[in-house]
Design a protein around this motif. Sequence first.
Motif, PDB file in Angstrom:
ATOM      1  N   ASP A  63      -3.066  -5.728   3.443  1.00 40.76           N
ATOM      2  CA  ASP A  63      -3.354  -7.159   3.336  1.00 40.76           C
ATOM      3  C   ASP A  63      -2.525  -8.016   4.289  1.00 40.76           C
ATOM      4  O   ASP A  63      -2.965  -9.081   4.703  1.00 40.76           O
ATOM      5  CB  ASP A  63      -3.136  -7.647   1.898  1.00 40.76           C
ATOM      6  CG  ASP A  63      -4.135  -7.064   0.915  1.00 40.76           C
ATOM      7  OD1 ASP A  63      -5.180  -6.517   1.354  1.00 40.76           O
ATOM      8  OD2 ASP A  63      -3.863  -7.146  -0.297  1.00 40.76           O
ATOM      9  N   THR A  64      -1.331  -7.549   4.621  1.00 44.43           N
ATOM     10  CA  THR A  64      -0.450  -8.341   5.485  1.00 44.43           C
ATOM     11  C   THR A  64      -0.475  -7.903   6.938  1.00 44.43           C
ATOM     12  O   THR A  64      -0.057  -8.656   7.820  1.00 44.43           O
ATOM     13  CB  THR A  64       1.017  -8.259   5.015  1.00 44.43           C
ATOM     14  OG1 THR A  64       1.449  -6.900   5.054  1.00 44.43           O
ATOM     15  CG2 THR A  64       1.192  -8.858   3.629  1.00 44.43           C
ATOM     16  N   GLY A  65      -0.911  -6.681   7.196  1.00 41.78           N
ATOM     17  CA  GLY A  65      -0.850  -6.150   8.553  1.00 41.78           C
ATOM     18  C   GLY A  65       0.556  -5.692   8.924  1.00 41.78           C
ATOM     19  O   GLY A  65       0.861  -5.452  10.088  1.00 41.78           O
ATOM     20  N   ILE A  66       1.423  -5.552   7.941  1.00 44.86           N
ATOM     21  CA  ILE A  66       2.793  -5.074   8.132  1.00 44.86           C
ATOM     22  C   ILE A  66       2.836  -3.647   7.601  1.00 44.86           C
ATOM     23  O   ILE A  66       2.287  -3.369   6.535  1.00 44.86           O
ATOM     24  CB  ILE A  66       3.806  -5.964   7.375  1.00 44.86           C
ATOM     25  CG1 ILE A  66       3.708  -7.415   7.846  1.00 44.86           C
ATOM     26  CG2 ILE A  66       5.225  -5.432   7.536  1.00 44.86           C
ATOM     27  CD1 ILE A  66       4.481  -8.399   6.975  1.00 44.86           C
ATOM     28  N   ALA A  84       8.096 -16.247   8.197  1.00 39.00           N
ATOM     29  CA  ALA A  84       6.689 -15.900   8.446  1.00 39.00           C
ATOM     30  C   ALA A  84       6.284 -14.659   7.648  1.00 39.00           C
ATOM     31  O   ALA A  84       5.180 -14.612   7.084  1.00 39.00           O
ATOM     32  CB  ALA A  84       6.452 -15.677   9.937  1.00 39.00           C
ATOM     33  N   THR A  85       7.167 -13.680   7.576  1.00 42.07           N
ATOM     34  CA  THR A  85       6.884 -12.480   6.790  1.00 42.07           C
ATOM     35  C   THR A  85       6.768 -12.823   5.317  1.00 42.07           C
ATOM     36  O   THR A  85       5.848 -12.371   4.626  1.00 42.07           O
ATOM     37  CB  THR A  85       7.978 -11.412   7.008  1.00 42.07           C
ATOM     38  OG1 THR A  85       7.946 -10.999   8.377  1.00 42.07           O
ATOM     39  CG2 THR A  85       7.789 -10.212   6.094  1.00 42.07           C
ATOM     40  N   VAL A  87       5.926 -15.661   3.989  1.00 43.09           N
ATOM     41  CA  VAL A  87       4.691 -16.409   3.766  1.00 43.09           C
ATOM     42  C   VAL A  87       3.507 -15.442   3.687  1.00 43.09           C
ATOM     43  O   VAL A  87       2.669 -15.551   2.783  1.00 43.09           O
ATOM     44  CB  VAL A  87       4.480 -17.479   4.862  1.00 43.09           C
ATOM     45  CG1 VAL A  87       3.090 -18.076   4.805  1.00 43.09           C
ATOM     46  CG2 VAL A  87       5.536 -18.570   4.734  1.00 43.09           C
ATOM     47  N   LYS A  88       3.434 -14.487   4.610  1.00 47.81           N
ATOM     48  CA  LYS A  88       2.357 -13.485   4.590  1.00 47.81           C
ATOM     49  C   LYS A  88       2.362 -12.702   3.291  1.00 47.81           C
ATOM     50  O   LYS A  88       1.319 -12.477   2.671  1.00 47.81           O
ATOM     51  CB  LYS A  88       2.512 -12.496   5.748  1.00 47.81           C
ATOM     52  CG  LYS A  88       1.952 -12.913   7.041  1.00 47.81           C
ATOM     53  CD  LYS A  88       2.090 -11.746   8.022  1.00 47.81           C
ATOM     54  CE  LYS A  88       1.647 -12.129   9.395  1.00 47.81           C
ATOM     55  NZ  LYS A  88       1.769 -11.005  10.331  1.00 47.81           N
ATOM     56  N   VAL A  89       3.536 -12.249   2.897  1.00 49.00           N
ATOM     57  CA  VAL A  89       3.658 -11.428   1.695  1.00 49.00           C
ATOM     58  C   VAL A  89       3.282 -12.240   0.457  1.00 49.00           C
ATOM     59  O   VAL A  89       2.509 -11.771  -0.387  1.00 49.00           O
ATOM     60  CB  VAL A  89       5.078 -10.832   1.578  1.00 49.00           C
ATOM     61  CG1 VAL A  89       5.320 -10.206   0.210  1.00 49.00           C
ATOM     62  CG2 VAL A  89       5.314  -9.811   2.680  1.00 49.00           C
ATOM     63  N   HIS A  91       1.384 -14.852   0.236  1.00 46.31           N
ATOM     64  CA  HIS A  91      -0.057 -15.117   0.265  1.00 46.31           C
ATOM     65  C   HIS A  91      -0.836 -13.870  -0.176  1.00 46.31           C
ATOM     66  O   HIS A  91      -1.743 -13.947  -1.010  1.00 46.31           O
ATOM     67  CB  HIS A  91      -0.493 -15.558   1.661  1.00 46.31           C
ATOM     68  CG  HIS A  91      -1.946 -15.845   1.764  1.00 46.31           C
ATOM     69  ND1 HIS A  91      -2.519 -16.986   1.258  1.00 46.31           N
ATOM     70  CD2 HIS A  91      -2.956 -15.117   2.288  1.00 46.31           C
ATOM     71  CE1 HIS A  91      -3.820 -16.948   1.472  1.00 46.31           C
ATOM     72  NE2 HIS A  91      -4.106 -15.824   2.097  1.00 46.31           N
ATOM     73  N   ALA A  92      -0.466 -12.715   0.362  1.00 49.93           N
ATOM     74  CA  ALA A  92      -1.152 -11.468   0.022  1.00 49.93           C
ATOM     75  C   ALA A  92      -0.974 -11.104  -1.444  1.00 49.93           C
ATOM     76  O   ALA A  92      -1.851 -10.472  -2.045  1.00 49.93           O
ATOM     77  CB  ALA A  92      -0.652 -10.338   0.920  1.00 49.93           C
ATOM     78  N   GLN A  96       2.257 -18.615  -4.351  1.00 47.64           N
ATOM     79  CA  GLN A  96       2.451 -19.729  -3.433  1.00 47.64           C
ATOM     80  C   GLN A  96       3.805 -20.380  -3.676  1.00 47.64           C
ATOM     81  O   GLN A  96       4.375 -20.278  -4.749  1.00 47.64           O
ATOM     82  CB  GLN A  96       1.352 -20.770  -3.598  1.00 47.64           C
ATOM     83  CG  GLN A  96       1.343 -21.458  -4.948  1.00 47.64           C
ATOM     84  CD  GLN A  96       0.187 -22.422  -5.098  1.00 47.64           C
ATOM     85  OE1 GLN A  96      -0.704 -22.475  -4.281  1.00 47.64           O
ATOM     86  NE2 GLN A  96       0.206 -23.189  -6.162  1.00 47.64           N
TER      87      GLN A  96
END
Length: 106
Positions: A63-66, A84-85, A87-89, A91-92, A96
């Motif tokens: 889901d995060t591309g990490i 940024a990481t 926020v991605k995590v 969100h996935a 929030q």
Amino acid sequence: MNPTAAAKLGIKPFEAADYLKSDEDCAQYLQACMDEAPEDAALFTKAVGDIARARGMMQLARDTGITREGLYKALGEQGNPSFATMVKVMHALGLQFNIGARPAEG
């Protein structure tokens, strides 16, 4: 406690991920961490890592591309993920950030 003694007694280390079953559980856990130690970024990161393990690192990686390894490193005890990481995590994970004014001291 000595790990050998703990094993003999059947005592296992506490694993928060075992208790994070719902979105509400996860949100309340993060809020409790923020309430307990609002300036402790490592505690917040660890809590997000606990939630990630509860939800499944493989799916989170997709889901995060990490990479899964990258997530374990970023969200581990020595991790220092970028905003940024995080926020991605978040969100996935379906979570929030909510920002509000801190109550006045005094």
